[in-house]
Design a protein around this motif. Structure first.
Motif, PDB file in Angstrom:
ATOM      1  N   LEU A   1       0.598  -1.213  -0.073  1.00  0.00           N
ATOM      2  CA  LEU A   1       0.085  -0.079  -0.039  1.00  0.00           C
ATOM      3  C   LEU A   1       0.826   1.149   0.182  1.00  0.00           C
ATOM      4  CD1 LEU A   1      -2.832   1.533  -0.018  1.00  0.00           C
ATOM      5  CD2 LEU A   1      -2.854   1.077   2.477  1.00  0.00           C
TER       6      LEU A   1
ATOM      7  N   PRO B   1      -7.313  -2.816   0.800  1.00  0.00           N
ATOM      8  CA  PRO B   1      -5.946  -2.584   0.762  1.00  0.00           C
ATOM      9  C   PRO B   1      -5.327  -2.361   2.082  1.00  0.00           C
ATOM     10  CG  PRO B   1      -7.237  -1.071  -0.714  1.00  0.00           C
ATOM     11  CD  PRO B   1      -8.054  -2.103   0.030  1.00  0.00           C
TER      12      PRO B   1
ATOM     13  N   TRP C   1      -1.638  -6.184  -5.110  1.00  0.00           N
ATOM     14  CA  TRP C   1      -2.194  -5.158  -6.329  1.00  0.00           C
ATOM     15  C   TRP C   1      -1.494  -5.596  -7.557  1.00  0.00           C
ATOM     16  CZ3 TRP C   1      -4.974  -0.473  -5.367  1.00  0.00           C
ATOM     17  CH2 TRP C   1      -5.122  -0.378  -3.951  1.00  0.00           C
TER      18      TRP C   1
END
Length: 194
Positions: A48, A97, A104
């Motif tokens: 993140l 997230p 991702w």
């Protein structure tokens, strides 16, 4: 690993070659493994944080990107992020997230995916490399659909805005200029006749 040499680096910015960023435990800490078309990198930042820093690298903060996604497609959970639209860098998370296990994935690099088990999916990337992720195939599918929808909505806005600029530059101004000149000519004619 896929036989790629993993390079440890301090900072990593997502770019057009990045296929995915996943968390890895390294020395008791959560690091990120960033997999590109022909390279792999290990960064001491969480996935993140890499997403957030990459947004900033391209000039917009992560929170603004999240708000933009919400506004464009109306979703509020597991939001896809436009990291950089010019180079088609759109990423989607596999889970919230905020969870440490969030991976991702870059929409542009996914060729297809397959169900391996209830909570495992294989993603085949356009460079023919495949990876198994701890997420259901239906999650991959729904996240890809949302991200594609986000990309389409943004492209429609850009295209629509481009048409507005074109029409305002070509249309009304030209008509107004023509109308004014006809009006001016009529006034001149009236003055000359008097």
């Amino acid at each position: 690993m896929n036989g790629l040499k993993q390079t440890q680096i301090e900072e990593y910015e997502i770019n057009a070659r990045t296929m995915f960023v996943e968390p890895v435990v390294y020395g008791g800490k959560i690091y990120s493994r960033a997999v590109e078309l022909e390279d792999e990198f290990l960064s001491p930042f969480k996935p993140l944080d890499i997403i957030k820093n990459s947004c900033l690298y391209y000039g917009v903060d992560y929170e603004s990107r999240k708000r933009g996604t919400r506004q464009l497609i109306g979703y509020s959970r597991k939001l896809s992020i436009i990291i950089e639209p010019t180079y088609h860098i759109y990423f989607f998370p596999t889970v919230s997230p905020q969870l440490p296990e969030c991976i991702w994935i870059a929409l542009e690099h996914v060729e297809c995916y397959r169900r391996i088990s209830a909570q495992k999916a294989m993603v085949i990337f356009r460079n023919k490399q495949s990876y198994i992720f701890p997420v259901s195939a239906s999650t991959i599918e729904s996240q890809m659909l949302r991200t594609s929808f986000l990309k389409t909505k943004l492209m429609q806005r850009i295209e629509s805005n481009g048409k507005k600029v074109f029409y305002s530059a070509r249309g009304p101004e030209s008509v107004n200029a023509l109308e004014r000149s006809l009006e001016y000519d009529a006034n001149l004619k009236d003055e000359n006749e008097s």
